[in-house]
Write a protein that holds these residues in place. Sequence first.
Motif, PDB file in Angstrom:
ATOM      1  N   ASP A   1       0.671  -1.233  -0.090  1.00 14.89           N
ATOM      2  CA  ASP A   1       0.115  -0.239   0.242  1.00 14.89           C
ATOM      3  C   ASP A   1       0.639   0.930   0.164  1.00 14.89           C
ATOM      4  OD1 ASP A   1      -2.295  -1.172   0.010  1.00 14.89           O
ATOM      5  OD2 ASP A   1      -2.318  -1.326   2.542  1.00 14.89           O
ATOM      6  N   PRO A   2       0.014   2.454  -0.635  1.00 15.65           N
ATOM      7  CA  PRO A   2       0.884   4.020  -0.435  1.00 15.65           C
ATOM      8  C   PRO A   2       1.404   4.019   1.025  1.00 15.65           C
ATOM      9  CG  PRO A   2      -1.051   4.184  -1.575  1.00 15.65           C
ATOM     10  CD  PRO A   2      -1.147   2.596  -1.881  1.00 15.65           C
ATOM     11  N   VAL A   3       2.367   4.991   0.928  1.00 26.26           N
ATOM     12  CA  VAL A   3       2.646   5.332   2.394  1.00 26.26           C
ATOM     13  C   VAL A   3       2.110   6.729   2.496  1.00 26.26           C
ATOM     14  CG1 VAL A   3       4.298   6.130   3.913  1.00 26.26           C
ATOM     15  CG2 VAL A   3       4.364   3.703   2.415  1.00 26.26           C
ATOM     16  N   ILE A   4       1.566   6.964   3.781  1.00 23.39           N
ATOM     17  CA  ILE A   4       1.635   8.786   3.599  1.00 23.39           C
ATOM     18  C   ILE A   4       1.621   9.894   5.322  1.00 23.39           C
ATOM     19  CG2 ILE A   4      -0.778  10.250   3.846  1.00 23.39           C
ATOM     20  CD1 ILE A   4      -2.339   7.643   2.591  1.00 23.39           C
ATOM     21  N   GLY A   5       1.934  10.669   4.295  1.00 24.07           N
ATOM     22  CA  GLY A   5       2.444  12.180   5.236  1.00 24.07           C
ATOM     23  C   GLY A   5       3.742  11.770   5.456  1.00 24.07           C
ATOM     24  N   ARG A   6       4.768  10.520   4.885  1.00 22.51           N
ATOM     25  CA  ARG A   6       6.405  10.600   5.245  1.00 22.51           C
ATOM     26  C   ARG A   6       7.355  10.822   4.566  1.00 22.51           C
ATOM     27  NH1 ARG A   6       6.544  10.915  10.557  1.00 22.51           N
ATOM     28  NH2 ARG A   6       5.363   9.526  11.746  1.00 22.51           N
ATOM     29  N   ASP A   7       6.916  12.075   3.008  1.00 20.25           N
ATOM     30  CA  ASP A   7       8.057  11.737   2.272  1.00 20.25           C
ATOM     31  C   ASP A   7       9.330  12.435   1.976  1.00 20.25           C
ATOM     32  OD1 ASP A   7       7.465  11.731  -1.215  1.00 20.25           O
ATOM     33  OD2 ASP A   7       8.266  14.334  -0.001  1.00 20.25           O
ATOM     34  N   ALA A   8       9.497  13.205   3.664  1.00 24.03           N
ATOM     35  CA  ALA A   8      10.376  13.655   3.859  1.00 24.03           C
ATOM     36  C   ALA A   8      10.765  13.012   4.080  1.00 24.03           C
ATOM     37  CB  ALA A   8      10.411  14.523   5.147  1.00 24.03           C
ATOM     38  N   GLU A   9      11.197  11.647   5.087  1.00 26.20           N
ATOM     39  CA  GLU A   9      11.534  10.359   5.776  1.00 26.20           C
ATOM     40  C   GLU A   9      11.985   9.763   4.931  1.00 26.20           C
ATOM     41  OE1 GLU A   9       8.385  11.388   7.065  1.00 26.20           O
ATOM     42  OE2 GLU A   9       9.458  12.171   8.978  1.00 26.20           O
ATOM     43  N   VAL A  10      11.170   8.914   3.884  1.00 30.50           N
ATOM     44  CA  VAL A  10      11.350   8.449   2.380  1.00 30.50           C
ATOM     45  C   VAL A  10      12.966   9.394   1.678  1.00 30.50           C
ATOM     46  CG1 VAL A  10      10.697   7.308   0.718  1.00 30.50           C
ATOM     47  CG2 VAL A  10       9.379   7.068   2.637  1.00 30.50           C
TER      48      VAL A  10
ATOM     49  N   GLN B   1      -7.149   9.874   3.401  1.00 28.47           N
ATOM     50  CA  GLN B   1      -6.620   9.320   2.442  1.00 28.47           C
ATOM     51  C   GLN B   1      -6.726   7.850   2.585  1.00 28.47           C
ATOM     52  OE1 GLN B   1      -2.961  11.016   0.176  1.00 28.47           O
ATOM     53  NE2 GLN B   1      -2.951  12.855   1.732  1.00 28.47           N
ATOM     54  N   ILE B   2      -6.869   7.150   3.949  1.00 27.57           N
ATOM     55  CA  ILE B   2      -6.443   6.205   3.842  1.00 27.57           C
ATOM     56  C   ILE B   2      -8.195   5.270   3.642  1.00 27.57           C
ATOM     57  CG2 ILE B   2      -6.344   3.729   5.804  1.00 27.57           C
ATOM     58  CD1 ILE B   2      -3.625   5.913   6.472  1.00 27.57           C
ATOM     59  N   ILE B   3      -8.513   5.837   4.242  1.00 25.01           N
ATOM     60  CA  ILE B   3      -9.980   5.569   4.297  1.00 25.01           C
ATOM     61  C   ILE B   3     -10.571   5.917   2.568  1.00 25.01           C
ATOM     62  CG2 ILE B   3     -12.449   6.630   5.335  1.00 25.01           C
ATOM     63  CD1 ILE B   3     -11.080   6.948   7.501  1.00 25.01           C
ATOM     64  N   ALA B   4     -10.381   6.998   2.422  1.00 28.46           N
ATOM     65  CA  ALA B   4     -11.041   7.125   0.690  1.00 28.46           C
ATOM     66  C   ALA B   4     -10.444   5.945   0.091  1.00 28.46           C
ATOM     67  CB  ALA B   4     -10.300   8.007   0.455  1.00 28.46           C
ATOM     68  N   THR B   5      -9.203   5.201  -0.196  1.00 22.52           N
ATOM     69  CA  THR B   5      -8.763   4.030  -0.153  1.00 22.52           C
ATOM     70  C   THR B   5      -9.280   3.194  -0.178  1.00 22.52           C
ATOM     71  OG1 THR B   5      -6.379   5.210  -1.210  1.00 22.52           O
ATOM     72  CG2 THR B   5      -6.427   2.494  -1.171  1.00 22.52           C
ATOM     73  N   GLN B   6     -10.042   3.121   0.992  1.00 21.80           N
ATOM     74  CA  GLN B   6     -10.010   1.440   1.131  1.00 21.80           C
ATOM     75  C   GLN B   6     -11.459   1.748   1.010  1.00 21.80           C
ATOM     76  OE1 GLN B   6      -8.977  -1.537   2.163  1.00 21.80           O
ATOM     77  NE2 GLN B   6      -6.911   0.297   1.993  1.00 21.80           N
ATOM     78  N   GLU B   7     -12.050   2.831   0.758  1.00 20.55           N
ATOM     79  CA  GLU B   7     -13.793   2.807   0.433  1.00 20.55           C
ATOM     80  C   GLU B   7     -14.015   2.667  -1.316  1.00 20.55           C
ATOM     81  OE1 GLU B   7     -15.875   6.764   2.322  1.00 20.55           O
ATOM     82  OE2 GLU B   7     -14.174   6.960   1.752  1.00 20.55           O
ATOM     83  N   GLN B   8     -12.822   2.698  -1.812  1.00 22.93           N
ATOM     84  CA  GLN B   8     -12.912   2.378  -3.312  1.00 22.93           C
ATOM     85  C   GLN B   8     -12.837   0.584  -3.258  1.00 22.93           C
ATOM     86  OE1 GLN B   8      -9.574   4.698  -5.121  1.00 22.93           O
ATOM     87  NE2 GLN B   8     -10.767   4.429  -7.691  1.00 22.93           N
ATOM     88  N   ARG B   9     -11.204   0.680  -3.098  1.00 19.85           N
ATOM     89  CA  ARG B   9     -11.385  -0.953  -3.085  1.00 19.85           C
ATOM     90  C   ARG B   9     -12.369  -1.714  -2.554  1.00 19.85           C
ATOM     91  NH1 ARG B   9      -5.388  -2.120   0.220  1.00 19.85           N
ATOM     92  NH2 ARG B   9      -4.596  -1.213  -2.354  1.00 19.85           N
ATOM     93  N   HIS B  10     -13.277  -1.724  -1.324  1.00 19.80           N
ATOM     94  CA  HIS B  10     -14.911  -2.832  -1.166  1.00 19.80           C
ATOM     95  C   HIS B  10     -15.116  -2.258  -1.481  1.00 19.80           C
ATOM     96  CE1 HIS B  10     -10.732  -4.496   1.378  1.00 19.80           C
ATOM     97  NE2 HIS B  10      -9.785  -2.923   1.716  1.00 19.80           N
ATOM     98  N   ALA B  11     -15.731  -1.282  -1.498  1.00 19.23           N
ATOM     99  CA  ALA B  11     -17.116  -0.295  -2.794  1.00 19.23           C
ATOM    100  C   ALA B  11     -17.827  -0.072  -1.594  1.00 19.23           C
ATOM    101  CB  ALA B  11     -17.808  -1.315  -3.559  1.00 19.23           C
ATOM    102  N   VAL B  12     -17.093   0.842   0.069  1.00 19.41           N
ATOM    103  CA  VAL B  12     -18.093   0.604   1.018  1.00 19.41           C
ATOM    104  C   VAL B  12     -17.865   2.005   1.085  1.00 19.41           C
ATOM    105  CG1 VAL B  12     -17.840  -1.565   2.050  1.00 19.41           C
ATOM    106  CG2 VAL B  12     -15.821  -0.254   2.608  1.00 19.41           C
TER     107      VAL B  12
END
Length: 273
Positions: free
Chosen positions: A69-78, A246-257
């Motif tokens: 899964d893509p990681v959110i909010g850690r761009d500087a550390e990556v 962003q995580i919730i939006a991804t899961q809504e799309q993935r699981h159609a909920v």
Amino acid sequence: QLLNALSQEIRGPAGELLFAFGVTPGALREHMRAFREAPRPMRSNGREPAGLGDVTRDLVEAARADRLDPVIGRDAEVRRLLTILERRQKRHPLLVGEAGVGKSTVVLEAARRLSRLTTPEPESETEERAGGFYWTNASRLIAGMAYLGQWEERCERLIEALSDSGAILCVDNLLDLVTTGGQGPHDSLAAFFLPYLQRGELRLVTEATPAELQACQRLLPGFVEVFQILPVPTLDATQALAALSQIIATQEQRHAVAADPNLDRLVYRLFHR
């Protein structure tokens, strides 16, 4: 079993029994020399020892297969982690942060980004592994290794394969390396890896909490000195809520909920409680 027992400084009746069977320290050293110099089974591409998949997980391959899964909010550390790895600095990256802060996800996102740069040629007989990531942990490295020299031999072969391809080993806990493998820190996995790390023959990324880092500094100080610390701070409220949305939006799309509009704030509040 005799060799394993003798290696642990047997004294008294047990030691006398071993010598009665003709097992002497000289014979032990000769046997281990032959064991270490024996031919090592390799895969057909000549890069990785047979069974490497039993002790590591190829993160670049997992990213190409879209299993990370893509990681959110850690761009500087990556970006900082990738910069250190690209420059091949002498000190190895050590991600330090509290439990659950997202240290492992930084490594996973680095593997995702690296996978876009290391796509193998379709017609190539051997896959290009330069800069690849292999994930493991201390327990997996010694799993099934019951006798003297077995896990050392496995690790030597692993280091050789990683060094030949320029790949990086990711271990999920620094303290586990210091406390696993032998009777104490000085004959542990960490002590075994130390000279390879100092010579640059093994490239390692690992992680620890501040408390675990202090324990490692106390148990095996020389091991900690080969690492460069990358702090992974806790996300503030604004960053955490943005990431959760962003995580919730991804899961809504993935699981159609459909998720409750206040779910992000509820998760954030329960996590802190």
